[in-house]
Design a protein around this motif. Sequence first.
Motif, PDB file in Angstrom:
ATOM      1  N   THR A 179       0.834  -1.200   0.343  1.00 44.69           N
ATOM      2  CA  THR A 179      -0.274   0.090  -0.053  1.00 44.69           C
ATOM      3  C   THR A 179       0.468   1.670   0.001  1.00 44.69           C
ATOM      4  O   THR A 179       0.960   2.283  -0.604  1.00 44.69           O
ATOM      5  CB  THR A 179      -0.956   0.365   1.330  1.00 44.69           C
ATOM      6  N   VAL A 180       1.921   1.572   0.732  1.00 46.03           N
ATOM      7  CA  VAL A 180       3.408   2.362   1.014  1.00 46.03           C
ATOM      8  C   VAL A 180       3.643   2.370  -0.774  1.00 46.03           C
ATOM      9  O   VAL A 180       3.267   3.728  -0.819  1.00 46.03           O
ATOM     10  CB  VAL A 180       4.079   2.291   2.339  1.00 46.03           C
ATOM     11  N   GLY A 181       3.648   1.240  -1.396  1.00 40.99           N
ATOM     12  CA  GLY A 181       4.336   1.475  -2.006  1.00 40.99           C
ATOM     13  C   GLY A 181       3.680   2.049  -3.112  1.00 40.99           C
ATOM     14  O   GLY A 181       4.006   2.639  -4.253  1.00 40.99           O
ATOM     15  N   LEU A 182       2.196   1.760  -3.398  1.00 43.68           N
ATOM     16  CA  LEU A 182       1.597   2.380  -4.381  1.00 43.68           C
ATOM     17  C   LEU A 182       1.303   3.537  -3.938  1.00 43.68           C
ATOM     18  O   LEU A 182       1.385   4.627  -5.175  1.00 43.68           O
ATOM     19  CB  LEU A 182       0.146   1.740  -4.052  1.00 43.68           C
ATOM     20  N   LEU A 183       1.482   4.245  -2.868  1.00 35.98           N
ATOM     21  CA  LEU A 183       1.418   5.697  -2.278  1.00 35.98           C
ATOM     22  C   LEU A 183       2.465   6.180  -3.197  1.00 35.98           C
ATOM     23  O   LEU A 183       2.354   7.030  -3.264  1.00 35.98           O
ATOM     24  CB  LEU A 183       1.947   5.780  -1.279  1.00 35.98           C
ATOM     25  N   LEU A 184       3.534   5.924  -2.612  1.00 34.91           N
ATOM     26  CA  LEU A 184       5.299   6.556  -3.399  1.00 34.91           C
ATOM     27  C   LEU A 184       5.450   6.386  -4.907  1.00 34.91           C
ATOM     28  O   LEU A 184       5.885   7.738  -5.775  1.00 34.91           O
ATOM     29  CB  LEU A 184       6.307   5.135  -3.007  1.00 34.91           C
ATOM     30  N   ILE A 185       4.521   5.277  -5.628  1.00 35.47           N
ATOM     31  CA  ILE A 185       4.668   5.456  -7.255  1.00 35.47           C
ATOM     32  C   ILE A 185       3.539   7.057  -7.427  1.00 35.47           C
ATOM     33  O   ILE A 185       4.146   7.635  -8.416  1.00 35.47           O
ATOM     34  CB  ILE A 185       4.143   4.171  -7.586  1.00 35.47           C
ATOM     35  N   VAL A 186       2.265   7.533  -6.991  1.00 31.70           N
ATOM     36  CA  VAL A 186       1.796   7.860  -6.647  1.00 31.70           C
ATOM     37  C   VAL A 186       1.968   9.633  -6.997  1.00 31.70           C
ATOM     38  O   VAL A 186       2.013  10.293  -7.550  1.00 31.70           O
ATOM     39  CB  VAL A 186       0.075   7.713  -6.088  1.00 31.70           C
ATOM     40  N   LEU A 187       2.735   9.839  -5.401  1.00 37.90           N
ATOM     41  CA  LEU A 187       3.846  10.843  -4.922  1.00 37.90           C
ATOM     42  C   LEU A 187       4.453  10.689  -5.978  1.00 37.90           C
ATOM     43  O   LEU A 187       4.851  12.327  -6.453  1.00 37.90           O
ATOM     44  CB  LEU A 187       4.814  10.477  -4.223  1.00 37.90           C
ATOM     45  N   VAL A 188       5.558  10.279  -6.952  1.00 35.48           N
ATOM     46  CA  VAL A 188       6.542   9.929  -7.668  1.00 35.48           C
ATOM     47  C   VAL A 188       5.917  11.474  -8.794  1.00 35.48           C
ATOM     48  O   VAL A 188       6.442  11.593  -9.918  1.00 35.48           O
ATOM     49  CB  VAL A 188       7.146   8.501  -8.170  1.00 35.48           C
ATOM     50  N   ILE A 189       5.344  10.497  -9.499  1.00 37.55           N
ATOM     51  CA  ILE A 189       4.433  10.970 -10.696  1.00 37.55           C
ATOM     52  C   ILE A 189       3.848  12.497 -10.432  1.00 37.55           C
ATOM     53  O   ILE A 189       4.361  13.229 -11.289  1.00 37.55           O
ATOM     54  CB  ILE A 189       3.225   9.600 -10.883  1.00 37.55           C
ATOM     55  N   ILE A 190       3.206  12.580  -9.368  1.00 37.88           N
ATOM     56  CA  ILE A 190       3.022  13.926  -9.252  1.00 37.88           C
ATOM     57  C   ILE A 190       4.268  14.801  -8.801  1.00 37.88           C
ATOM     58  O   ILE A 190       4.268  15.793  -9.531  1.00 37.88           O
ATOM     59  CB  ILE A 190       2.051  13.818  -7.901  1.00 37.88           C
ATOM     60  N   ARG A 191       4.677  14.184  -8.427  1.00 35.42           N
ATOM     61  CA  ARG A 191       6.058  15.383  -8.363  1.00 35.42           C
ATOM     62  C   ARG A 191       6.513  15.186  -9.654  1.00 35.42           C
ATOM     63  O   ARG A 191       7.569  16.385 -10.097  1.00 35.42           O
ATOM     64  CB  ARG A 191       7.383  14.367  -7.234  1.00 35.42           C
ATOM     65  N   GLY A 192       6.972  14.067 -10.291  1.00 42.57           N
ATOM     66  CA  GLY A 192       7.359  14.333 -11.583  1.00 42.57           C
ATOM     67  C   GLY A 192       6.552  15.644 -12.519  1.00 42.57           C
ATOM     68  O   GLY A 192       7.397  15.869 -13.355  1.00 42.57           O
ATOM     69  N   LEU A 193       5.490  15.665 -12.658  1.00 47.41           N
ATOM     70  CA  LEU A 193       4.465  16.707 -13.310  1.00 47.41           C
ATOM     71  C   LEU A 193       4.311  17.464 -12.747  1.00 47.41           C
ATOM     72  O   LEU A 193       5.300  18.645 -13.258  1.00 47.41           O
ATOM     73  CB  LEU A 193       2.744  16.098 -12.949  1.00 47.41           C
ATOM     74  N   TRP A 194       4.477  18.150 -10.987  1.00 52.90           N
ATOM     75  CA  TRP A 194       5.254  19.361 -10.941  1.00 52.90           C
ATOM     76  C   TRP A 194       7.043  19.495 -11.148  1.00 52.90           C
ATOM     77  O   TRP A 194       6.553  20.783 -11.678  1.00 52.90           O
ATOM     78  CB  TRP A 194       5.196  19.017  -9.912  1.00 52.90           C
ATOM     79  N   SER A 195       7.738  19.021 -11.795  1.00 52.66           N
ATOM     80  CA  SER A 195       8.549  19.604 -11.912  1.00 52.66           C
ATOM     81  C   SER A 195       8.560  19.807 -13.301  1.00 52.66           C
ATOM     82  O   SER A 195       9.576  20.707 -13.423  1.00 52.66           O
ATOM     83  CB  SER A 195       9.488  17.742 -11.901  1.00 52.66           C
ATOM     84  N   LEU A 196       8.003  18.923 -14.088  1.00 53.01           N
ATOM     85  CA  LEU A 196       7.241  20.241 -15.116  1.00 53.01           C
ATOM     86  C   LEU A 196       7.044  20.755 -15.552  1.00 53.01           C
ATOM     87  O   LEU A 196       7.549  21.925 -16.146  1.00 53.01           O
ATOM     88  CB  LEU A 196       6.995  18.698 -16.160  1.00 53.01           C
ATOM     89  N   HIS A 197       5.895  21.296 -14.502  1.00 54.53           N
ATOM     90  CA  HIS A 197       5.778  22.480 -14.492  1.00 54.53           C
ATOM     91  C   HIS A 197       6.667  23.608 -14.106  1.00 54.53           C
ATOM     92  O   HIS A 197       6.361  24.795 -14.558  1.00 54.53           O
ATOM     93  CB  HIS A 197       4.095  22.045 -13.575  1.00 54.53           C
ATOM     94  N   ASN A 198       7.634  23.309 -13.312  1.00 52.47           N
ATOM     95  CA  ASN A 198       8.591  24.243 -12.345  1.00 52.47           C
ATOM     96  C   ASN A 198       9.590  24.473 -13.797  1.00 52.47           C
ATOM     97  O   ASN A 198      10.594  24.659 -13.906  1.00 52.47           O
ATOM     98  CB  ASN A 198       8.893  24.008 -11.547  1.00 52.47           C
ATOM     99  N   ARG A 199       9.338  23.385 -15.150  1.00 53.69           N
ATOM    100  CA  ARG A 199      11.116  23.156 -15.663  1.00 53.69           C
ATOM    101  C   ARG A 199      11.437  24.413 -15.762  1.00 53.69           C
ATOM    102  O   ARG A 199      10.344  25.443 -16.562  1.00 53.69           O
ATOM    103  CB  ARG A 199      10.570  22.805 -16.561  1.00 53.69           C
ATOM    104  N   GLY A 200      12.987  24.849 -16.165  1.00 54.33           N
ATOM    105  CA  GLY A 200      13.148  26.481 -16.502  1.00 54.33           C
ATOM    106  C   GLY A 200      13.097  27.350 -15.100  1.00 54.33           C
ATOM    107  O   GLY A 200      13.755  28.201 -15.157  1.00 54.33           O
ATOM    108  N   HIS A 201      12.908  27.316 -13.774  1.00 54.40           N
ATOM    109  CA  HIS A 201      12.459  27.704 -12.980  1.00 54.40           C
ATOM    110  C   HIS A 201      13.077  27.075 -11.614  1.00 54.40           C
ATOM    111  O   HIS A 201      12.674  27.728 -10.662  1.00 54.40           O
ATOM    112  CB  HIS A 201      10.839  27.980 -13.002  1.00 54.40           C
TER     113      HIS A 201
END
Length: 184
Positions: free
Chosen positions: A58-80
Motif C-alpha cells: 500500500t505504501v509502495g502504491l502511494l510512493l509511485i503516485v507521489l513520484v508521478i505527481i512530483r514528476g509532473l510538478w517538476s515539468l511544470h516548474n521546468r526552467g524555474h
Amino acid sequence: MATAHWQLQDNEQRYGSVSRMLHWGMAVILLWQFASALAHWLLEDTAIEQFLWGTHKTVGLLLIVLVIIRGLWSLHNRGHRPPPLNVMAQLGHLVLYGLMVVIPLIGLLRQYGSGREFSPLGLSLMPGFEGEIDWMTAPGVLHSWLGWALLAMIVGHVVMVFVHRRRSADEDVLARMLGERQRE
C-alpha cells in the motif's frame, strides 16, 4: 540561521513549498519502505515484521503516485528550478527518479502476475485469478535488487548533500531544499 521561506513555485535560488513537501514526504515514505523490507528480511515472523511488511504494498502504491505527481510538478516548474550542480548530479537524480518508477512497477507487475488480489485500503485495483503468469512474476527478484540499489543511491545522495554543504566553494544544496536563503 536562515529561516524557511514560503513560496509555492520553485525559482532559481530554492525549491518551492510544493517541491519541498513532495521531496521530504517521499523521503519519509522511502524510509518506511526500507524499514519494512529490512523487517521482512531480518525480523521474520515477528509482530514488527507483520506490521511493517503488511503496509509495504500500500505504501509502495502511494510512493509511485507521489513520484508521478512530483514528476509532473517538476515539468511544470521546468526552467524555474535551481540548476543542477553538474552533469553527475543531474544523472544521479535521473537514476533516482528512474528507480523510484521502475521498482514499484515491477512490484505491481509481479503482484498481477501472481494471480493474487491487490486491494490497498480496501480498493480493489487488481482482482485475483486462478493460476500465475510466469513472465510477469519472473522479474520479481529485480524488485529487491533494484530496491537495495536505490537505497545505495539515496545514501550517496545524502552524502553528497553534506559534501557540498561543507565545501565553502560549493553551493549549499541543502538550503535549496530547506527553503533557506543561500549563504553569501
